[in-house]
Design an enzyme around this catalytic site. Structure first.
Site, short mmCIF file in Angstrom:
data_model
loop_
_atom_site.label_atom_id
_atom_site.label_comp_id
_atom_site.label_asym_id
_atom_site.label_seq_id
_atom_site.Cartn_x
_atom_site.Cartn_y
_atom_site.Cartn_z
CG ASP A 107 -1.91 1.50 1.19
OD1 ASP A 107 -1.55 2.59 0.05
OD2 ASP A 107 -2.36 0.82 1.44
CG HIS A 108 3.08 3.83 -3.18
ND1 HIS A 108 4.21 4.04 -2.44
CD2 HIS A 108 3.47 4.13 -4.22
CE1 HIS A 108 5.42 5.11 -3.10
NE2 HIS A 108 5.02 4.72 -4.54
NE ARG A 109 -4.07 3.29 1.05
CZ ARG A 109 -4.77 3.39 1.83
NH1 ARG A 109 -6.19 3.98 2.55
NH2 ARG A 109 -5.16 2.11 2.56
#
Length: 549
Positions: A521-523
């Site tokens: 998850d790039h968040r």
């Protein structure tokens, strides 16, 4: 044969309106067969027959108001006494209440006792997908009674004792309430107070009951009567209903079996009530192309989420088809995958891990594994390696807080393993992987695989994961893009290992290479963190001695 009456059982007090009559004069009915549908202010409920036989008279009509004890119809009962004149007359409301028995000195003894089997802890809100016993069945301890299905798995509820089923409080399709009664068992050999055989209280009305309540005909065995519907039972039935649909439980069950969404079926019954014929006609129209599937509202799987839904296709125009409803687990998996893919900005990195030395070490341990009675697969090694990487790179052992502005840092290492079970994809979780050795992990992995394949996983077995491993094993190809299992922030995809030539500085040599795919998850995780995590993970897999450092 003799003529006997079937009356309204305990429906929780008050009156209920008849909205459907399922039998007619001349019909031959079975024990526990639904005969009428009653509707109260809270819910609608099927009333089962307490007798089997031929219907000779129907005493009620649709729209009548009934209460407990009112006669529904008469039956030429099977197996009853041939001489009906010798059968004792039913008690009336004017008869005095039964005289209480003389008190018996309270002593502990053993006898027959009726015990309630309740919904197990953690199964609140589960759907009853199968009732495996019937009233009158003899069961042994640990025999499966019902099958419950939660959002993540199905599970069987076992009998706590051997005994006889005297009543069942749930039906297929009901939603369970915390502590709700599933059924009652008549159990022998349990200690009871008072020195009285409790079985006597099952066959006769309690002396403490009010005299105003009607007494059922003595010729009808108590164990064959319809199970009473308590307030708790009504709550269970009501919980399984939709406020937007006017249909009885029997129709809802039939619609579930046919895979029909009742919210898009037009009812033709009284006050637009949906009947069985309405469901049948809807399915017929779908199969013949008269009813386009576009009339159905987009589900969380096939549309919505602010994007155009996929247009419907009438596949019958191309040839014969079968329409098979998805199991609850498959539907929930599809919904979760759609939600996770739409909400999580995925990034996937690929690499090959050199498992030549790991495989050599694993094979050398086979004799010891056989002595321990476990199967040592590559999975326990991958579990240990991932746990070590999560400890070394804690930025991966996190979750996004639901408020969207905080990161949850976890101080435990629980790892889930995606398992393909007969019911669908499930992800059981192994806890505290960083604190367990290879043999312990191998044994626990075998145990959860067996539970998953036999439908024995409970809700707690699939909660609390920090990271997931999805291994396709020998069928895995060269790589794939696994979808992050929210609220986790990363997942490791494992494909099929194969021998490849690797340059060692002076020559090419054959090495056993394992394709890995890391989605995150790039968040919550940036590329630098992922690079460090993946590099460390590969180094540990290539040389398991690093786990000692």
């Amino acid at each position: 044969m003799s003529i006997q009456t079937v009356s309204v059982p305990d429906i929780g007090g008050g009156e209920a309106e008849i909205i459907e009559i399922s039998v007619a004069v001349g019909d031959v009915i079975e024990l526990e067969q639904s005969v009428i549908v009653l509707e109260t202010d809270k819910a609608s409920m099927d009333i089962p027959s307490s007798l089997a036989g031929k219907v000779t008279k129907v005493s009620v009509n649709v729209g009548d108001k009934l209460s407990e004890g009112d006669v529904i119809f008469e039956v030429e009962a099977e197996g009853a006494a041939a001489d009906s004149e010798q059968a004792p007359e039913p008690a009336t409301k004017e008869e005095p209440a039964p005289v209480a028995a003389e008190p018996v000195e309270a002593v502990a003894t053993t006898g027959v006792q009726v015990v309630d089997v309740c919904v197990p802890e953690g199964a609140e809100g589960a759907e009853v997908i199968e009732v495996m016993v019937a009233v009158g069945d003899e069961v042994n301890a640990d025999d499966s009674l019902i099958v419950l299905e939660t959002d993540k798995a199905s599970m069987e509820v076992p009998a706590p004792n051997a005994g006889k089923v005297v009543s069942i409080a749930v039906n297929t399709g009901d939603t369970t309430a915390e502590g709700g009664v599933i059924l009652s068992l008549e159990v022998e050999g349990l200690e009871v107070e008072g020195g009285v055989d409790v079985s006597a209280s099952v066959a006769e009305p309690a002396a403490s009951q009010e005299s105003a309540k009607p007494t059922p005909p003595p010729a009808i065995p108590e164990t064959a009567s319809a199970p009473a519907t308590s307030d708790r039972d009504v709550a269970v039935i009501s919980a399984s209903q939709s406020k937007d649909v006017y249909a009885g439980p029997a129709i809802r069950k039939f619609a579930r079996e046919m895979g029909v969404n009742l919210t898009i079926v037009k009812g033709t019954g009284d006050r637009n009530r949906i009947t069985k014929d309405d469901v049948k006609n809807y399915v017929k129209d779908i199969m013949t192309g008269k009813q386009p599937l576009a009339s159905a509202a987009p589900s969380a799987i096939t549309g919505g989420a602010g994007i155009p839904s996929i247009p419907p296709v009438d596949f019958t125009q191309f040839g014969d088809i079968d329409l098979e409803p998805m199991t609850k687990i498959k539907k929930l998996t599809a919904q979760n995958m759609s939600r996770n893919w739409l909400n999580i900005p995925h990034v996937t990195q690929f690499d090959d891990a050199d498992i030549t030395d790991l495989e050599s070490f694993r094979k050398s341990l086979k004799p010891e594994a056989e002595k321990r009675g476990v199967k040592l697969t590559p999975l326990p090694f991958l579990l240990k390696a991932c746990a070590a990487a999560l400890v070394a790179e804690p930025s991966f052992n996190v979750s996004m807080h639901h408020d969207g502005v905080h990161i949850v840092h976890k101080k435990y290492v629980h790892i889930g393993i995606a398992v393909d079970s007969p019911a669908g994809l499930v992800v059981p979780v192994i806890r505290d992987v960083d604190k367990k050795g290879l043999w312990e992990l191998a044994a626990e992995f075998m145990e959860i695989i067996d539970k998953a394949r036999n439908g024995k996983l409970g809700p707690k077995d699939m909660q609390g994961g920090c990271f997931t491993i999805s291994s396709l094993g020998a069928m895995g190809g060269q790589g794939f893009t696994p979808i992050v299992n929210a609220p986790e922030v990363a997942i490791l995809g494992v494909s099929r290992a194969e021998m490849k030539p690797k340059w060692n500085g002076s020559e090419f040599e054959p090495r056993n290479m394992l394709p890995l795919s890391l989605s995150y998850d790039h968040r919550a995780v940036n590329g630098a963190d992922a690079g460090r995590f993946f590099t460390y993970l590969n180094s540990v897999i290539a040389d398991v001695r690093r786990l000692l450092l």
